[in-house]
Design a protein around this motif. Structure first.
Motif, short mmCIF file in Angstrom:
data_model
loop_
_atom_site.label_atom_id
_atom_site.label_comp_id
_atom_site.label_asym_id
_atom_site.label_seq_id
_atom_site.Cartn_x
_atom_site.Cartn_y
_atom_site.Cartn_z
N ALA A 189 44.99 -12.80 37.76
CA ALA A 189 45.00 -13.70 38.18
C ALA A 189 44.13 -13.91 39.59
CB ALA A 189 45.97 -14.73 37.80
N LEU A 190 43.10 -13.77 39.82
CA LEU A 190 42.14 -13.15 41.63
C LEU A 190 41.00 -13.82 41.25
CD1 LEU A 190 41.37 -9.70 42.02
CD2 LEU A 190 43.86 -10.48 42.41
N PRO A 191 41.17 -14.31 42.52
CA PRO A 191 39.95 -14.99 42.77
C PRO A 191 38.47 -15.46 41.85
CG PRO A 191 41.63 -14.85 45.06
CD PRO A 191 41.43 -14.21 43.63
N ASP A 192 37.59 -15.69 41.25
CA ASP A 192 36.54 -15.58 40.66
C ASP A 192 35.72 -14.83 41.52
OD1 ASP A 192 37.65 -17.12 38.16
OD2 ASP A 192 36.80 -18.78 38.35
N GLY A 193 35.25 -13.96 40.40
CA GLY A 193 34.15 -13.59 40.63
C GLY A 193 34.40 -11.41 42.11
N ILE A 194 35.86 -11.99 41.90
CA ILE A 194 36.48 -10.46 42.57
C ILE A 194 35.57 -9.24 42.43
CG2 ILE A 194 38.17 -8.90 43.20
CD1 ILE A 194 38.93 -11.63 44.93
N PHE A 195 36.13 -8.97 40.08
CA PHE A 195 35.43 -7.80 39.78
C PHE A 195 34.84 -8.74 38.98
CE2 PHE A 195 39.75 -8.46 38.24
CZ PHE A 195 39.17 -8.42 36.46
N ASN A 196 33.93 -8.55 38.16
CA ASN A 196 32.97 -8.81 36.56
C ASN A 196 32.43 -6.79 35.76
OD1 ASN A 196 32.13 -11.27 38.32
ND2 ASN A 196 32.17 -10.04 39.87
N VAL A 197 32.95 -7.32 35.26
CA VAL A 197 32.86 -6.31 33.67
C VAL A 197 31.46 -6.33 33.58
CG1 VAL A 197 34.11 -4.53 32.79
CG2 VAL A 197 34.97 -6.05 34.91
N LEU A 198 30.77 -5.71 32.81
CA LEU A 198 29.90 -5.01 31.36
C LEU A 198 29.60 -3.99 31.22
CD1 LEU A 198 26.36 -7.35 32.28
CD2 LEU A 198 27.57 -5.56 34.21
N ILE A 199 29.79 -3.78 29.75
CA ILE A 199 29.75 -2.83 29.18
C ILE A 199 27.31 -3.07 29.18
CG2 ILE A 199 29.02 -1.54 26.69
CD1 ILE A 199 31.98 -0.75 28.09
N GLY A 200 26.80 -1.54 29.19
CA GLY A 200 25.50 -1.69 28.73
C GLY A 200 24.54 -0.42 28.76
N ARG A 201 23.64 -0.14 28.67
CA ARG A 201 22.85 0.91 29.06
C ARG A 201 22.79 1.20 30.09
NH1 ARG A 201 22.47 3.62 24.45
NH2 ARG A 201 22.56 2.76 22.78
N GLY A 202 22.13 2.83 30.91
CA GLY A 202 21.66 2.97 32.56
C GLY A 202 20.35 2.71 31.98
N THR A 203 19.70 3.05 31.53
CA THR A 203 18.31 2.31 31.70
C THR A 203 17.93 0.44 31.19
OG1 THR A 203 18.48 2.30 28.87
CG2 THR A 203 17.01 4.18 30.23
N ASP A 204 19.17 0.22 31.89
CA ASP A 204 18.75 -1.73 31.87
C ASP A 204 20.35 -2.28 32.79
OD1 ASP A 204 20.22 -1.90 29.99
OD2 ASP A 204 19.00 -3.50 28.81
N VAL A 205 20.88 -2.14 31.91
CA VAL A 205 22.42 -2.34 32.64
C VAL A 205 22.67 -1.44 34.48
CG1 VAL A 205 24.98 -3.42 33.07
CG2 VAL A 205 23.42 -4.10 31.31
N GLY A 206 22.28 -0.07 34.13
CA GLY A 206 22.55 0.46 34.73
C GLY A 206 21.68 0.75 36.36
N ASP A 207 20.20 0.55 35.66
CA ASP A 207 19.14 0.70 36.83
C ASP A 207 19.18 -1.11 37.04
OD1 ASP A 207 16.07 1.75 36.99
OD2 ASP A 207 15.83 -0.39 37.13
N GLU A 208 19.87 -2.00 36.99
CA GLU A 208 19.32 -3.74 37.61
C GLU A 208 20.44 -2.94 39.01
OE1 GLU A 208 18.11 -6.19 37.00
OE2 GLU A 208 18.42 -7.20 38.94
N ILE A 209 21.54 -2.43 38.72
CA ILE A 209 22.73 -2.25 39.49
C ILE A 209 22.62 -1.40 40.43
CG2 ILE A 209 24.37 -3.64 38.34
CD1 ILE A 209 25.84 -1.81 37.85
N CYS A 210 22.09 -0.74 39.85
CA CYS A 210 21.56 0.69 41.04
C CYS A 210 19.76 0.23 42.04
CB CYS A 210 21.06 1.71 40.24
SG CYS A 210 22.31 2.69 39.56
N THR A 211 19.51 -1.13 41.95
CA THR A 211 17.87 -1.26 42.41
C THR A 211 18.26 -2.96 42.67
OG1 THR A 211 16.81 -1.88 40.64
CG2 THR A 211 16.63 0.01 41.16
N ASN A 212 18.97 -3.62 42.50
CA ASN A 212 19.22 -5.34 42.83
C ASN A 212 19.31 -5.01 44.55
OD1 ASN A 212 20.47 -7.73 43.69
ND2 ASN A 212 20.17 -7.80 40.77
N PRO A 213 18.79 -5.63 45.08
CA PRO A 213 19.76 -5.76 46.28
C PRO A 213 20.20 -6.54 46.95
CG PRO A 213 17.41 -7.22 46.32
CD PRO A 213 17.75 -6.46 44.89
N ALA A 214 21.11 -7.41 45.88
CA ALA A 214 22.94 -7.46 46.79
C ALA A 214 23.93 -7.15 46.26
CB ALA A 214 22.66 -9.07 45.12
#
Ligand code: NAD
Length: 472
Positions: A189-214
């Motif tokens: 029960a940690l405050p919302d948003g502290i950790f977020n989890v999703l499964i996905g392929r490296g080519t889209d989810v992986g690539d998005e998190i490796c390039t997203n400026p945030a």
């Protein structure tokens, strides 16, 4: 049949927008045991948005508040350790002893991070300046399939200790374990948003998190090949990158070692997690004059090893995680034979009586030359290469003649002498007369085994950025 079609974003399990559905196949029965939907780029953006929104408040939390969060996570994961163990066995065939260790380690790493955090000074003096260590920002935590619960929890623990929120991307090959671990983490029960989890392929989810400026930081564990792509993708937005990568660890048995005990430990390290461990001691270096004796001990010990269903307490080597893994290991066994190594036990094909499932024979080669593929490449299965040396100088040179440098092992009846030799081994960690790590100490690799360290003070600092303040 279980359908896994949700991500964990902003404190809730939510439906994924991605629509690619994959089968989860039991490595024991080869039957489909679950269907998992993979996240897409939009899902990744939602997870990043939630973590980014939660970051300013997280950065302001005190040491005491973070320690409290870590201890809540520890309790929550501990309460579910049996479910985590069972999912580890079911999804990738982790043998019960290993699965048990991983599930308990997953909770312990929150306590370890809390212990490191308790004594860590976030502010220090350098000359006339004050140096303040600040959270680096939102961290992307990318995990491999072979150690889902352990990797997720250890990365999350140190990100929280540092005051970072995170987006966690486990492997698309471990949705069952991911679901069970995430349900456990949710119970904290940690405050919302502290950790977020999703499964996905490296080519889209992986690539998005490796390039997203945030995203400010990537903590990646996986293969050297993918680690290089991750580092390249992250550099445009100048992300801080830690890479925990592949290994080809040497286990050196010195002439004065107690052979039965050293060989037993060396085999356990080589076949750890069915050989699917980054730290597997897959090259065994022994004195040439002891080779015959070593071979006879190896034959006896491997002959007594139970290969079979991973949930049985007597099983030492379970199935490989997937058909791809099975084929990979068969390929390397063939290469070993083609390139002239001598097969002393195991070999191609499945063990007797285990025709269904991705079972392989624990395999040991002798007469291995260090240029052979089985000595140079990470096989990621229960295949051990024995090499011989004449002098300790040769042993050190052979051990260091590798593209990798994750972990090395030394066995000797003179630990002080072994410690002196350890200084000359090019590896992130050297274990002497043991095969278990110290989880409060830094862990990571040199050369192609990675960049940076996890665990301990250095692990905490990998999520921190120093700011120097100089007063007139
Ligand atoms: P992998 O490199 O195939 O995948 C690791 C993770 O990276 C997965 O989550 C995958 O989806 C993701 N990924 C793939 N392409 C990506 C991309 N372009 N951008 C971002 N993410 C991407 O590795 P694997 O097969 O899952 O794991 C086995 C490897 O991990 C072995 O080489 C092993 O030695 C290594 N490993 C290292 C350590 C360590 O601590 N050094 C620990 C465990 C495993």
């Amino acid at each position: 049949m279980q359908q896994l079609d949700q991500a964990y974003i902003n404190g809730n399990f939510v439906a994924l927008k991605g629509n690619e559905v994959i089968d989860i196949v039991s490595p024991v029965t080869e039957r489909i045991i679950a269907k998992a939907t993979l996240g897409n780029r939009e899902d990744a953006k939602s997870a990043i948005f939630a973590a980014h929104k939660a970051q300013p408040a997280m950065a302001k939390t005190t040491k005491t508040e973070r320690i409290e969060m870590l201890m809540q996570l520890r309790e929550a994961v501990l309460a579910e350790h049996l479910r985590i163990r069972d999912a580890t066995i079911e999804e990738y065939g982790g043998p019960v002893a290993r699965a048990q260790w991983v599930s308990q380690y997953a909770s312990q790493c929150f306590a370890n991070a809390a212990q490191i955090l308790k004594d860590y000074p976030f502010s220090s003096k350098a000359g006339s300046a004050t140096v303040v260590m600040e959270p680096v920002g939102v961290a992307a935590l990318i995990a491999p399939w072979n150690s889902t619960a352990g990797t997720l929890c250890s990365k999350l623990a140190y990100a929280i200790a540092a005051g970072c929120t995170s987006v966690i991307k486990p492997s698309e090959l471990s949705p069952l374990q991911t679901r069970v671990v995430t349900e456990a983490l949710h119970q904290a029960a940690l405050p919302d948003g502290i950790f977020n989890v999703l499964i996905g392929r490296g080519t889209d989810v992986g690539d998005e998190i490796c390039t997203n400026p945030a995203i400010a930081k990537i903590s990646f564990t996986g293969s050297t090949q993918t680690g290089k792509l991750v580092a390249q993708s992250g550099i445009n937005t100048m992300k801080r990158v830690s890479l925990a990568l592949s290994g080809k660890s040497a286990a050196i048995v010195l002439e004065d070692a107690d052979l039965p005990s050293a060989i037993s430990m060396a085999l356990n390290s080589a076949f750890l997690n069915n050989g699917q461990a980054c730290v597997s001691g897959s090259r065994l270096l022994v004195p040439r004059k002891k080779l015959e004796l070593v071979i006879s001990i190896v034959k006896t010990l491997v002959g007594a090893m139970q290969v079979g269903a991973p949930h049985l307490a007597t099983t030492i080597v379970g199935p490989l995680a997937s058909l791809a893994q099975y084929n990979r290991v068969q390929h390397f066994i063939s290469r070993g034979m083609e390139q002239g190594a001598t097969l002393i036990t195991g070999g191609l094909g499945k063990p007797k009586g285990l025709q269904t499932g991705y079972f392989v024979k624990p395999t040991v080669f002798s007469d291995v030359q260090n240029h052979m593929d089985i000595a140079r490449e990470e096989i990621f299965g229960p295949v051990l290469s024995i090499l011989t040396y004449d002098t300790e100088e040769d042993a050190i040179a052979l051990a260091n003649d590798s593209d990798f440098g994750l972990q090395a092992y030394l066995f000797s009846s003179q630990p002080e002498k072994a410690a002196r030799l350890a200084e000359r081994l090019v590896a992130g960690t050297v274990l002497i007369n043991r095969i278990t790590p110290d989880l409060l100490a830094p862990f990571g690799g040199v050369k192609q085994s990675g960049i940076g360290r996890e665990f301990g003070v250095l692990g905490l600092e990998s999520y921190l950025e120093p700011k120097t303040i100089v007063l007139e």
